[in-house]
Structure formats: C-alpha cells, structure tokens
Design a protein around this motif. Structure first.
Motif, PDB file in Angstrom:
ATOM      1  N   GLY A 190       0.864  -1.179   0.000  1.00  0.00           N
ATOM      2  CA  GLY A 190       0.000   0.000   0.000  1.00  0.00           C
ATOM      3  C   GLY A 190       0.898   1.225   0.000  1.00  0.00           C
ATOM      4  N   ARG A 191       0.295   2.395   0.112  1.00  0.00           N
ATOM      5  CA  ARG A 191       1.095   3.632   0.082  1.00  0.00           C
ATOM      6  C   ARG A 191       2.046   3.715   1.267  1.00  0.00           C
ATOM      7  NH1 ARG A 191       0.549   8.672   2.246  1.00  0.00           N
ATOM      8  NH2 ARG A 191      -1.362   8.041   3.316  1.00  0.00           N
ATOM      9  N   THR A 192       1.529   3.373   2.454  1.00  0.00           N
ATOM     10  CA  THR A 192       2.379   3.495   3.649  1.00  0.00           C
ATOM     11  C   THR A 192       2.524   2.184   4.412  1.00  0.00           C
ATOM     12  OG1 THR A 192       0.510   4.105   5.048  1.00  0.00           O
ATOM     13  CG2 THR A 192       1.707   5.916   4.012  1.00  0.00           C
ATOM     14  N   ALA A 193       1.700   1.193   4.097  1.00  0.00           N
ATOM     15  CA  ALA A 193       1.766  -0.065   4.853  1.00  0.00           C
ATOM     16  C   ALA A 193       1.426  -1.223   3.932  1.00  0.00           C
ATOM     17  CB  ALA A 193       0.774  -0.026   6.017  1.00  0.00           C
ATOM     18  N   ARG A 194       1.945  -2.412   4.240  1.00  0.00           N
ATOM     19  CA  ARG A 194       1.535  -3.634   3.534  1.00  0.00           C
ATOM     20  C   ARG A 194       0.119  -3.988   3.987  1.00  0.00           C
ATOM     21  NH1 ARG A 194       4.107  -6.514  -0.255  1.00  0.00           N
ATOM     22  NH2 ARG A 194       4.655  -8.404   0.915  1.00  0.00           N
ATOM     23  N   THR A 215       3.526 -12.241   9.296  1.00  0.00           N
ATOM     24  CA  THR A 215       4.146 -11.082   9.964  1.00  0.00           C
ATOM     25  C   THR A 215       5.599 -11.369  10.336  1.00  0.00           C
ATOM     26  OG1 THR A 215       3.219 -11.750  12.089  1.00  0.00           O
ATOM     27  CG2 THR A 215       1.979 -10.142  10.846  1.00  0.00           C
ATOM     28  N   ARG A 216       5.920 -12.610  10.627  1.00  0.00           N
ATOM     29  CA  ARG A 216       7.322 -12.947  10.938  1.00  0.00           C
ATOM     30  C   ARG A 216       8.222 -12.786   9.718  1.00  0.00           C
ATOM     31  NH1 ARG A 216       8.057 -15.832  15.700  1.00  0.00           N
ATOM     32  NH2 ARG A 216       6.084 -16.451  16.656  1.00  0.00           N
ATOM     33  N   SER A 217       7.622 -12.907   8.536  1.00  0.00           N
ATOM     34  CA  SER A 217       8.438 -12.821   7.325  1.00  0.00           C
ATOM     35  C   SER A 217       8.380 -11.421   6.701  1.00  0.00           C
ATOM     36  CB  SER A 217       7.968 -13.860   6.303  1.00  0.00           C
ATOM     37  OG  SER A 217       6.658 -13.550   5.859  1.00  0.00           O
ATOM     38  N   GLU A 218       7.699 -10.503   7.366  1.00  0.00           N
ATOM     39  CA  GLU A 218       7.541  -9.143   6.839  1.00  0.00           C
ATOM     40  C   GLU A 218       8.262  -8.158   7.753  1.00  0.00           C
ATOM     41  OE1 GLU A 218       5.532  -7.709   4.316  1.00  0.00           O
ATOM     42  OE2 GLU A 218       4.985  -9.647   3.484  1.00  0.00           O
ATOM     43  N   SER A 219       8.554  -6.980   7.233  1.00  0.00           N
ATOM     44  CA  SER A 219       9.019  -5.909   8.117  1.00  0.00           C
ATOM     45  C   SER A 219       8.193  -4.663   7.803  1.00  0.00           C
ATOM     46  CB  SER A 219      10.496  -5.633   7.890  1.00  0.00           C
ATOM     47  OG  SER A 219      10.709  -5.345   6.546  1.00  0.00           O
TER      48      SER A 219
END
Ligand code: COA
Length: 273
Positions: A190-194, A215-219
């Motif tokens: 997204g513009r500011t967040a996944r 979420t563990r595989s994302e930052s």
C-alpha cells in the motif's frame, strides 16, 4: 452526467490518477496510485473539480453477477458539508441502477452518515487493524499458493467473481499469495503499509497461524480488515499486538445475494470489499 443544478460531476480518466491520489493521501488512506489506476481502468470514477483542482471523488467498481462496489468517496477538507459526497454517490447509484447492479460499500463512520439517507442498509461489521512492529522479515515466508485457489475461495465467500481484481493484485511487485493448513491469504503493498487480505481459513486458529507466519516474514507496518464477527480471531490479533484503528460498516443497496458459503477472516480492503 452534466448537472442542471449544483457542481458538475465528470467521469475521470487514467490521467487523473495523481490528483485522485492526493485526495486519498489527504485522508491518510493507504491506497497507491496503482490502486487508483485499477479503479480508473476497470470501474467508473466520478469527480468534481473546483477550477482545475479535483476536490471530490467516488468510484463504482462492477463485479460479476450484477454486483458493484462503491468506494473512494473522498472530499477535500475545505469542501466538506456542501453535499459533494452525496451528489457523487447519487451519481454512482444512478449508474448502478441503469445497469441493474446491487451496490455494496464499506463505510467509515463519517461515510455511513452519508449513505444511510441514500437507502443503504447495514450488513456485516469490519475492524481495521494495524501491526506497527512486525518481525524483522528474517523468517521464511509461508508456502506460496496459486491464484486459482484464492479466487475460488473468494468466490465462495463473496458470491461473485473477483478474478480480475485478485489477478491485478497478484501481478504487482511485492504481492504474495501464501497458504498454511487450509488458510490462504494475499499480501500486497500500500502507500504506507503492507496489507493482508483477503484471508480465508477453516477456523480462527488457522487464520491466526497464517497471520503470524506472514508477519514474521515481513518488516514494517501491516494493515488487515477483519470481519468483526470472528471474535476469537480479533482477540488473538489484539493479543499479538495488533491495534484496532477504526470500524467499517458494510452496507448494501439492492437485492441480497444467496447466503455465502463462508465468511472471510479478512477482506481485500474496504475500497474493494
Ligand atoms: C465522509 C465525506 C466523504 C463526506 O463528504 P461531504 O461532501 O462533506 O458529505 P455531504 O456534504 O454530502 O454530507 C451529507 C450528509 O452526511 C452527513 N455527514 C457528512 N459528513 C459527516 C460527518 N463528518 N459527521 C457526521 N455526519 C456527516 C450529514 O448529515 C450531511 O448532511 P448536512 O451537511 O446537511 O448535515 C468526507 O467527510 C470525507 O472525505 N471524509 C474522509 C474520507 C471518508 O471517510 N470517506 C468516506 C468513506 S466510506
């Protein structure tokens, strides 16, 4: 679509995407210019200008089986409470009526105040949740899943086909479709967040396990629009550190579809349903 009274409503084109993005960014929404291009390409986006400035928008996105989603109802702050949103949603509804479409939307509390008087009735409730500090992105991503499986599950839940939307999401850089233990979800930029959604699972445990693996595989920050009646899912998310940002009220104008075979745990987004 010219008006005999009040401001003129115009249909916007792909070249208006940057001006549309200014409006959603002013409202601190997460849509990217790519999202706007999807609406402008696949749907009908109506706008009102003040001089050369685009000051208000609303979009009608047709899906299969005579359904359509109304969204991106945005009015720049200096032009609030002049009837612009009402006028644009009315114009979307005229288009929907001409095509015999049932109209759906996911309303913010401010939006619900506009749509109730236009005849929309409430259906289910959603909660926008945000996770500020997710994992460091070091854990392996959950197993990739095929687009077909996601589209089939989505169709069972929505009651209509959204292959065009889900394919467009899946083709974007950064998008992933992942699955564990019968749960499946799409993650996109997204513009500011996944954003995680739609997400389908057999039960809350499966849905929470998939969200945890994602979420563990994302930052970075992540958003998710949960169906509020999934109490155990919501409770598990808040326990895991997600915060509820705002409610959305799903509303419908027109014929009710047959009861859906399953409810999603998280939807594609309030702007897409
Ligand atoms: C919600 C929004 C689109 C309304 O636009 P608007 O052009 O000001 O709305 P209208 O002038 O057509 O309002 C029609 C009626 O809705 C109600 N209404 C509109 N905004 C409201 C608000 N913030 N709080 C309570 N009621 C509201 C009022 O009854 C209003 O009639 P009134 O002005 O005669 O009292 C605008 O505030 C906005 O862009 N907000 C941020 C984005 C958003 O939440 N969009 C809705 C997504 S579902």
């Amino acid at each position: 679509m010219d008006a005999t009274d009040g401001p003129r409503v115009v249909q916007l084109g792909l070249g208006d995407a940057p001006a549309c993005l200014l409006l959603s960014t002013e409202a601190h929404w997460n849509q990217s210019e790519e999202d706007w291009r999807f609406f402008l390409r696949e749907g009908v986006v109506l706008g009102i200008r003040d001089g050369s400035q685009l000051v208000a928008t609303a979009a009608l996105l047709p899906y299969s089986d005579d359904n359509a989603w109304i969204s991106m109802v945005l009015v720049t702050t200096s032009h609030h409470r002049r009837g612009l949103a009402t006028r644009l949603v009315d114009a979307c509804l005229q288009t929907a009526r001409k095509r015999g479409l049932t109209s759906w939307l996911d309303a913010t509390p401010a939006g619900a105040a506009v749509y109730g008087p236009l005849g929309f009735s409430p259906t289910l409730q959603l909660r926008r949740l945000r996770l500020e500090t997710s994992g460091q992105g070091f854990a392996p991503a959950p197993l990739a899943a095929p687009l077909d499986a996601l589209c089939a599950r989505d169709r069972r839940a929505a009651g209509f086909d959204r292959t065009a939307l889900l394919s467009a999401f899946a083709q974007r850089p950064g998008s992933r479709i992942v699955s564990t233990n019968g749960a499946i979800a799409l993650i996109r930029d997204g513009r500011t967040a996944r954003h995680i959604g739609p997400l389908f699972a057999n039960d809350a445990t499966g849905a929470l396990a998939l969200v945890d693996a994602i979420t563990r595989s994302e930052s970075g920050p992540i958003l998710l629009d949960a169906v509020a009646s999934h109490d155990a899912f919501l409770a598990g998310l808040t326990k895991a550190g997600w915060t509820i940002e705002r409610p959305f009220q799903r509303m419908r104008l027109g014929l009710a579809p047959a009861a859906s075979a399953e409810l999603p745990f998280a939807v594609a987004g309030p702007e897409f349903g």
